[in-house]
Motif scaffolding. Structure first.
Motif, PDB file in Angstrom:
ATOM      1  N   ARG A   1       0.829  -1.214   0.000  1.00 56.20           N
ATOM      2  CA  ARG A   1       0.000   0.000   0.000  1.00 56.20           C
ATOM      3  C   ARG A   1       0.858   1.257   0.000  1.00 56.20           C
TER       4      ARG A   1
ATOM      5  N   ILE B   1       2.421   1.732  -3.508  1.00 57.84           N
ATOM      6  CA  ILE B   1       1.446   2.071  -4.544  1.00 57.84           C
ATOM      7  C   ILE B   1       0.893   3.479  -4.352  1.00 57.84           C
ATOM      8  N   GLN B   2       0.682   3.877  -3.119  1.00 56.13           N
ATOM      9  CA  GLN B   2       0.213   5.238  -2.871  1.00 56.13           C
ATOM     10  C   GLN B   2       1.230   6.272  -3.363  1.00 56.13           C
TER      11      GLN B   2
ATOM     12  N   LYS C   1       0.705   6.210  -7.601  1.00 51.01           N
ATOM     13  CA  LYS C   1      -0.587   6.187  -8.302  1.00 51.01           C
ATOM     14  C   LYS C   1      -0.952   7.527  -8.947  1.00 51.01           C
ATOM     15  N   GLU C   2      -0.197   8.582  -8.632  1.00 53.49           N
ATOM     16  CA  GLU C   2      -0.350   9.881  -9.310  1.00 53.49           C
ATOM     17  C   GLU C   2       0.986  10.229  -9.950  1.00 53.49           C
ATOM     18  N   HIS C   3       1.528   9.331 -10.749  1.00 48.68           N
ATOM     19  CA  HIS C   3       2.891   9.471 -11.257  1.00 48.68           C
ATOM     20  C   HIS C   3       2.983  10.553 -12.333  1.00 48.68           C
TER      21      HIS C   3
ATOM     22  N   LYS D   1      -6.765   8.218 -14.852  1.00 44.37           N
ATOM     23  CA  LYS D   1      -6.930   7.582 -13.555  1.00 44.37           C
ATOM     24  C   LYS D   1      -7.314   6.109 -13.638  1.00 44.37           C
TER      25      LYS D   1
ATOM     26  N   TRP E   1      -4.813   3.021 -12.716  1.00 45.81           N
ATOM     27  CA  TRP E   1      -5.033   2.332 -11.437  1.00 45.81           C
ATOM     28  C   TRP E   1      -5.359   0.862 -11.643  1.00 45.81           C
TER      29      TRP E   1
ATOM     30  N   ILE F   1      -2.109  -0.905 -12.311  1.00 50.89           N
ATOM     31  CA  ILE F   1      -1.367  -1.146 -11.068  1.00 50.89           C
ATOM     32  C   ILE F   1      -1.939  -2.350 -10.330  1.00 50.89           C
ATOM     33  N   ASP F   2      -3.266  -2.429 -10.249  1.00 50.73           N
ATOM     34  CA  ASP F   2      -3.905  -3.531  -9.523  1.00 50.73           C
ATOM     35  C   ASP F   2      -3.630  -4.888 -10.173  1.00 50.73           C
TER      36      ASP F   2
ATOM     37  N   SER G   1      -0.008  -5.841  -9.709  1.00 50.22           N
ATOM     38  CA  SER G   1       0.231  -6.266  -8.330  1.00 50.22           C
ATOM     39  C   SER G   1      -0.267  -7.690  -8.106  1.00 50.22           C
TER      40      SER G   1
ATOM     41  N   ILE H   1      -6.044  -0.818  -5.295  1.00 51.21           N
ATOM     42  CA  ILE H   1      -6.696   0.495  -5.291  1.00 51.21           C
ATOM     43  C   ILE H   1      -8.201   0.288  -5.376  1.00 51.21           C
TER      44      ILE H   1
END
Length: 256
Positions: free
Chosen positions: A89, A92-93, A96-98, A145, A149, A152-153, A156, A229
């Motif tokens: 977490r 990733i946080q 997530k707004e890279h 977004k 996201w 990423i999920d 992961s 996320i």
């Protein structure tokens, strides 16, 4: 910037992956990783190829306006299955707004026929009766977004359960293209292609504040496994997008 013009016909997905821009979480860490990069391109190409086959889109009916390949070249993904839920977490946080992703994605949005409306504020969108204004809002949200996201999920998930990224980078490829359907009509299609899980799996959708509070308490004391996320189902619904799974990856698409 490597960009294909609207009039150019794509021979096959491999060509697209060779010509579009390359963007990475760690830009300086890919110069000596040619084998990993080649395997990554091939993995995305395979998913892209499978998607076009399922949708019955032949090579001569698709032309690419713009696109880029984003690499999640983070060494932690090699040992993702050893990280706690909280460690995942925290990382990733942080991405997530890279900025590199967002910056290049905003350039891609300018290539769309919806570009004149992309900058409209939410209040302007709510008041407008123009269908393209709403479509532009959905495209912007999906590109900046929801698609990122979801990438990423699914990455992961694959890194944790499949230990997938020993010989390739986790990656997300964004492609904006024009497609001619079987009736000769041209439409703009957006694709977000990843080399993650490749099958549909249940993720927590966004719920009420009270639900989040109790869920947070549960996670604090008991949560294990993969951090997500979440919210894919709601994100697809609100952006009029769909998910197509292909075993070695998946495609989020809008406009077809």
């Amino acid at each position: 910037m490597a960009m294909m013009q609207q009039s150019q016909t794509v021979d096959k997905p491999f060509t697209v992956l060779r010509e579009i821009d390359l963007v990475a979480l760690r830009p300086n860490d890919i110069k000596e990783r040619k084998a990993l990069l080649a395997a990554t391109r091939e993995s995305i190409t395979r998913v892209f190829r499978d998607f076009l086959a399922v949708m019955e889109i032949s090579d001569d009916r698709i032309s690419v306006l713009d696109g880029f390949l984003f690499l999640f070249n983070e060494p932690q993904y090699l040992t993702w299955h050893t990280l706690t839920w909280w460690e995942q977490r925290r990382y990733i946080q942080s991405i997530k707004e890279h900025q590199l992703y967002t910056g290049r994605a905003q350039v891609l949005l300018t290539r769309s026929y919806l570009a004149p409306y992309i900058g409209y504020a939410d209040a302007m969108v709510a008041k407008s009766t123009e269908p393209d204004v709403k479509r532009a809002w959905m495209r912007k949200r999906l590109v900046l977004k929801e698609c990122f996201w979801n990438g990423i999920d699914t990455i992961s998930h694959a890194a944790y359960y499949q230990k997938k990224y020993q010989n390739m980078f986790p990656a997300l490829c964004l492609v904006l293209c024009n497609v001619i359907d079987k009736n000769g009509r041209e439409t703009e299609l957006f694709l977000g292609i990843d080399n993650g899980t490749g099958f549909l799996y249940k993720k927590k959708s966004r719920e009420s504040a009270l639900f989040h509070f109790f869920y947070w308490v549960y996670k604090f004391f008991f949560r294990k496994g993969v951090f997500y996320i979440g919210g894919l189902e709601l994100g697809l619904l609100e952006t009029d997008a769909k998910l197509s799974c292909h075993g070695s990856g998946a495609v989020v698409y809008q406009g077809w």
